[in-house]
Every structure is written in C-alpha cells, then in structure tokens.
Write a protein that holds these residues in place. Sequence first.
Motif, PDB file in Angstrom:
ATOM      1  N   LYS A 175      20.437  43.221  36.456  1.00  0.00           N
ATOM      2  CA  LYS A 175      20.699  44.186  34.913  1.00  0.00           C
ATOM      3  C   LYS A 175      19.691  45.273  34.800  1.00  0.00           C
ATOM      4  O   LYS A 175      20.184  46.356  34.734  1.00  0.00           O
ATOM      5  CB  LYS A 175      20.928  43.174  33.899  1.00  0.00           C
ATOM      6  CG  LYS A 175      21.795  42.009  33.894  1.00  0.00           C
ATOM      7  CD  LYS A 175      21.766  41.458  32.749  1.00  0.00           C
ATOM      8  CE  LYS A 175      23.034  40.116  32.745  1.00  0.00           C
ATOM      9  NZ  LYS A 175      22.596  39.126  33.524  1.00  0.00           N
ATOM     10  N   VAL A 176      18.340  44.933  34.923  1.00  0.00           N
ATOM     11  CA  VAL A 176      17.449  45.867  34.638  1.00  0.00           C
ATOM     12  C   VAL A 176      16.201  45.533  35.794  1.00  0.00           C
ATOM     13  O   VAL A 176      16.316  44.593  36.381  1.00  0.00           O
ATOM     14  CB  VAL A 176      16.896  45.653  33.244  1.00  0.00           C
ATOM     15  CG1 VAL A 176      17.764  45.985  32.175  1.00  0.00           C
ATOM     16  CG2 VAL A 176      16.287  44.233  33.087  1.00  0.00           C
ATOM     17  N   THR A 177      15.302  46.547  35.487  1.00  0.00           N
ATOM     18  CA  THR A 177      13.838  46.385  36.246  1.00  0.00           C
ATOM     19  C   THR A 177      12.830  46.115  34.995  1.00  0.00           C
ATOM     20  O   THR A 177      13.066  46.556  33.930  1.00  0.00           O
ATOM     21  CB  THR A 177      13.593  47.093  37.318  1.00  0.00           C
ATOM     22  OG1 THR A 177      13.576  48.533  36.537  1.00  0.00           O
ATOM     23  CG2 THR A 177      14.515  47.348  38.494  1.00  0.00           C
ATOM     24  N   ALA A 218      19.670  44.577  26.703  1.00  0.00           N
ATOM     25  CA  ALA A 218      20.934  44.780  26.897  1.00  0.00           C
ATOM     26  C   ALA A 218      21.966  46.060  26.331  1.00  0.00           C
ATOM     27  O   ALA A 218      22.437  46.412  27.144  1.00  0.00           O
ATOM     28  CB  ALA A 218      21.699  43.326  26.558  1.00  0.00           C
ATOM     29  N   TRP A 219      21.299  46.308  25.210  1.00  0.00           N
ATOM     30  CA  TRP A 219      22.103  47.477  24.465  1.00  0.00           C
ATOM     31  C   TRP A 219      21.693  48.670  25.469  1.00  0.00           C
ATOM     32  O   TRP A 219      22.604  49.375  25.361  1.00  0.00           O
ATOM     33  CB  TRP A 219      21.423  47.466  22.947  1.00  0.00           C
ATOM     34  CG  TRP A 219      21.947  48.831  22.203  1.00  0.00           C
ATOM     35  CD1 TRP A 219      23.344  48.887  21.775  1.00  0.00           C
ATOM     36  CD2 TRP A 219      21.150  49.868  21.967  1.00  0.00           C
ATOM     37  NE1 TRP A 219      23.399  50.214  21.197  1.00  0.00           N
ATOM     38  CE2 TRP A 219      21.988  50.668  21.104  1.00  0.00           C
ATOM     39  CE3 TRP A 219      20.035  50.314  22.146  1.00  0.00           C
ATOM     40  CZ2 TRP A 219      21.678  51.949  20.730  1.00  0.00           C
ATOM     41  CZ3 TRP A 219      19.375  51.425  21.600  1.00  0.00           C
ATOM     42  CH2 TRP A 219      20.479  52.252  20.913  1.00  0.00           C
ATOM     43  N   LEU A 220      20.407  48.859  25.531  1.00  0.00           N
ATOM     44  CA  LEU A 220      20.035  50.017  26.454  1.00  0.00           C
ATOM     45  C   LEU A 220      20.701  50.128  27.958  1.00  0.00           C
ATOM     46  O   LEU A 220      21.200  51.003  28.364  1.00  0.00           O
ATOM     47  CB  LEU A 220      18.572  49.914  26.710  1.00  0.00           C
ATOM     48  CG  LEU A 220      17.715  50.603  25.533  1.00  0.00           C
ATOM     49  CD1 LEU A 220      16.174  50.402  25.772  1.00  0.00           C
ATOM     50  CD2 LEU A 220      17.895  52.135  25.265  1.00  0.00           C
ATOM     51  N   ALA A 221      20.685  49.045  28.570  1.00  0.00           N
ATOM     52  CA  ALA A 221      21.012  48.805  29.813  1.00  0.00           C
ATOM     53  C   ALA A 221      22.660  49.205  30.010  1.00  0.00           C
ATOM     54  O   ALA A 221      23.209  49.335  30.859  1.00  0.00           O
ATOM     55  CB  ALA A 221      21.151  47.335  30.264  1.00  0.00           C
ATOM     56  N   ALA A 222      23.454  49.007  28.863  1.00  0.00           N
ATOM     57  CA  ALA A 222      24.744  49.370  28.776  1.00  0.00           C
ATOM     58  C   ALA A 222      24.839  50.814  28.737  1.00  0.00           C
ATOM     59  O   ALA A 222      26.172  51.043  28.949  1.00  0.00           O
ATOM     60  CB  ALA A 222      25.622  48.601  27.414  1.00  0.00           C
ATOM     61  N   GLN A 223      24.001  51.478  28.558  1.00  0.00           N
ATOM     62  CA  GLN A 223      24.116  53.123  28.383  1.00  0.00           C
ATOM     63  C   GLN A 223      23.370  53.777  29.547  1.00  0.00           C
ATOM     64  O   GLN A 223      23.695  54.870  29.707  1.00  0.00           O
ATOM     65  CB  GLN A 223      23.536  53.391  27.128  1.00  0.00           C
ATOM     66  CG  GLN A 223      24.361  52.532  25.928  1.00  0.00           C
ATOM     67  CD  GLN A 223      23.644  53.088  24.605  1.00  0.00           C
ATOM     68  OE1 GLN A 223      23.648  54.226  24.152  1.00  0.00           O
ATOM     69  NE2 GLN A 223      22.796  52.219  23.802  1.00  0.00           N
ATOM     70  N   MET A 224      22.627  53.053  30.094  1.00  0.00           N
ATOM     71  CA  MET A 224      21.925  53.830  31.241  1.00  0.00           C
ATOM     72  C   MET A 224      21.064  52.744  32.183  1.00  0.00           C
ATOM     73  O   MET A 224      20.790  51.779  31.709  1.00  0.00           O
ATOM     74  CB  MET A 224      20.795  54.672  30.642  1.00  0.00           C
ATOM     75  CG  MET A 224      19.729  54.061  29.593  1.00  0.00           C
ATOM     76  SD  MET A 224      18.485  54.845  28.834  1.00  0.00           S
ATOM     77  CE  MET A 224      17.265  54.933  30.122  1.00  0.00           C
ATOM     78  N   PRO A 225      20.872  53.188  33.222  1.00  0.00           N
ATOM     79  CA  PRO A 225      19.774  52.515  34.213  1.00  0.00           C
ATOM     80  C   PRO A 225      18.662  52.482  33.726  1.00  0.00           C
ATOM     81  O   PRO A 225      17.873  53.488  33.229  1.00  0.00           O
ATOM     82  CB  PRO A 225      19.810  53.218  35.468  1.00  0.00           C
ATOM     83  CG  PRO A 225      20.769  54.215  35.555  1.00  0.00           C
ATOM     84  CD  PRO A 225      21.065  54.451  33.977  1.00  0.00           C
ATOM     85  N   VAL A 226      17.941  51.409  33.444  1.00  0.00           N
ATOM     86  CA  VAL A 226      16.520  51.233  32.500  1.00  0.00           C
ATOM     87  C   VAL A 226      15.719  50.306  33.029  1.00  0.00           C
ATOM     88  O   VAL A 226      15.999  49.066  33.779  1.00  0.00           O
ATOM     89  CB  VAL A 226      16.760  50.936  31.032  1.00  0.00           C
ATOM     90  CG1 VAL A 226      17.514  49.521  30.748  1.00  0.00           C
ATOM     91  CG2 VAL A 226      15.572  51.169  30.259  1.00  0.00           C
ATOM     92  N   ILE A 228      13.593  55.771  33.997  1.00  0.00           N
ATOM     93  CA  ILE A 228      13.120  55.679  32.542  1.00  0.00           C
ATOM     94  C   ILE A 228      12.714  54.265  32.193  1.00  0.00           C
ATOM     95  O   ILE A 228      13.445  53.448  32.318  1.00  0.00           O
ATOM     96  CB  ILE A 228      14.322  56.093  31.552  1.00  0.00           C
ATOM     97  CG1 ILE A 228      14.719  57.569  31.899  1.00  0.00           C
ATOM     98  CG2 ILE A 228      13.850  55.837  30.165  1.00  0.00           C
ATOM     99  CD1 ILE A 228      13.576  58.424  31.785  1.00  0.00           C
ATOM    100  N   SER A 229      11.483  54.257  31.789  1.00  0.00           N
ATOM    101  CA  SER A 229      10.965  52.715  31.416  1.00  0.00           C
ATOM    102  C   SER A 229      10.829  52.949  29.843  1.00  0.00           C
ATOM    103  O   SER A 229      10.260  53.472  29.269  1.00  0.00           O
ATOM    104  CB  SER A 229       9.625  52.640  31.935  1.00  0.00           C
ATOM    105  OG  SER A 229       8.983  51.365  31.447  1.00  0.00           O
ATOM    106  N   GLN A 264      13.234  33.141  29.903  1.00  0.00           N
ATOM    107  CA  GLN A 264      14.531  33.867  29.263  1.00  0.00           C
ATOM    108  C   GLN A 264      14.538  35.255  29.881  1.00  0.00           C
ATOM    109  O   GLN A 264      15.752  35.600  30.555  1.00  0.00           O
ATOM    110  CB  GLN A 264      14.806  33.641  27.978  1.00  0.00           C
ATOM    111  CG  GLN A 264      14.879  32.135  27.377  1.00  0.00           C
ATOM    112  CD  GLN A 264      14.765  31.994  25.844  1.00  0.00           C
ATOM    113  OE1 GLN A 264      14.019  32.737  25.243  1.00  0.00           O
ATOM    114  NE2 GLN A 264      15.320  30.968  25.488  1.00  0.00           N
ATOM    115  N   VAL A 265      13.913  35.972  29.786  1.00  0.00           N
ATOM    116  CA  VAL A 265      13.879  37.575  30.116  1.00  0.00           C
ATOM    117  C   VAL A 265      13.828  37.480  31.619  1.00  0.00           C
ATOM    118  O   VAL A 265      14.825  38.411  32.099  1.00  0.00           O
ATOM    119  CB  VAL A 265      12.535  38.094  29.501  1.00  0.00           C
ATOM    120  CG1 VAL A 265      12.432  39.542  30.288  1.00  0.00           C
ATOM    121  CG2 VAL A 265      12.652  38.313  28.025  1.00  0.00           C
TER     122      VAL A 265
END
Length: 284
Positions: free
Chosen positions: A141-143, A63-71, A42-43, A133-134
Amino acid sequence: MRRGLYGLLFLAVLTLGCSSSRKSSNTPADFFQYQPGKAAAISAHRGGGDYKGYPENCIESFAWLAAQMPVTIECDISMSKDSVLLMMHDDSYNRTTTGSGKISDSLFAYSQTLLLKDNMGNLTNFRIPTLEQVLAWGSNKVTYTLDVKRSVPFEKVVALVQQYKAHRYAAIITYNAQDAAKVHQLDKEVMISVTIRNEEEYNRHKALGIPDNRMIAFVGTREPNSTWLQTLHSKGIRCILGTLGNLDKMAAAKSDTLYQSWYKAGADMMSTDRPLEAWKALQQ
C-alpha cells in the motif's frame, strides 16, 4: 524414458521454486535506490497530520493519503512502559490525544483508551496504532521511513521489520553515523536513511562500513546543492530533501512549482507537511 522425463520436469519445477524463493527474499526495494529518470517520491512528514480530520501517525491518515497518491509515510516510533512500540512523535500524549502524561511512564493498555486529535486540535475516532499494526497494514500500500525515538531500541524495530518481511517497503531513519552503523550490523539488508549533507558526512558513514546501496541520503532542509546531489546520484543513492518547515512555507507563499525546481536540482524524494500539494505540483 517416461520416468526420466518426469525427473527432468521435477527438477525444473524445483529450480523454479528455488528461484522464486530467492526472488521474494528480504532484499531492499528498488524504490529506495536512485535510478535516472525515476519519478519524484513524496514522503508525508508524520504521516500527513496537517489535514483536517486526519491526525499524524495514524493508519486512517495513511490510508486517506494513499488513496489519492503514491506516498511514502514518514512516521514516528515511541515505546510504552511495558515495551510496546507505538506510533507517536511527542514524548507525551498531551498534544495529539485525549490523554496526558509521558508515553514511557504509561502502559500500552492506557494508550488504547485514548482518541487522536488532528494538528488543529479536532477530535477524531481514531486510536494510536502500534508499529506491528502499521507494518502489517502497509505492505503493498505504501512505503515507510521509520523515525525511531531516542528511548526506543533499534533492535526492537529491526526485529519487527524482519518479522513482517518489510525490507522492500520500510527503511529506518538514523541521525548519526554510529546509529546507522548499528542498524546495518543488526540487519545488512535493511535500507537506512542517513544524514549526508556534505562529503565529510558521507565519508563518516562509509568509514563505518555502510555501503552505498543501503543508504538513502537526507540532504537537509535548505534549498538543495545540485552538485552534491548529483554526486550522491552517481553512487546510486537516492536523496531526501526536507521541505517541511521553511521550504514548504516558501512554496505555499510563492508557488508550488518550487517543488519542481527542487526535484530538477536532484531532490528525488521530498519529506513534506504538504504532500498533496507537492504531489499535484510535480504531476504538472
């Protein structure tokens, strides 16, 4: 004899060290390439700004999204007057911040005085991040798929991907074969999101020397043509379907199980304004 043994041990350690160094070099992540049976990805379009209290293109939202799902985070890069790369979608600050005016007409220092708003207009305490920063935050953490706005030189984006050794977790979005070829010439290892909705568009990219193993195919924003997506899969190319807009609205109105049907048709990545809903549907 003992000296010879130590020599052999030294060579073994040296060999392992070289092997480890090669393994950690800037090779693209398997994540961006198609493999049969791989779970859907999911992107989050613009980093998921359609949730209350979480603005688009904002690390706190990522960060909020990444805490709930691989994103995977699809995010947008603009540039200030003094050539700092900022995470902003619009040409101006008006819609998403407490500021106003064109981003390209203002200095980076001004951007850091502003606060971000979510897509409903709610004010937050979050500020505009830079691309540096991103990239620094996102490792492990994310892609990312990085959407480069027209005024931003690809050279600057590629240089930062190289600086942060982000090849394994960041791909660059292009909208035509010429731009894709330019990115590939700048860095032969970087993964590129390319618009390939049919064979003609695929051939256009191939003619400019872009190999299959550097492509991620954006296949459009309409219900997917499963035959074409299977053709891309046979080449090892992962397929991104843009469900943002009409398809997201269709799923919200009819049933989130539509995300499952699009995945079965070959859309193994989905760029959506409803990342949490799409993810939950695909887990079923």
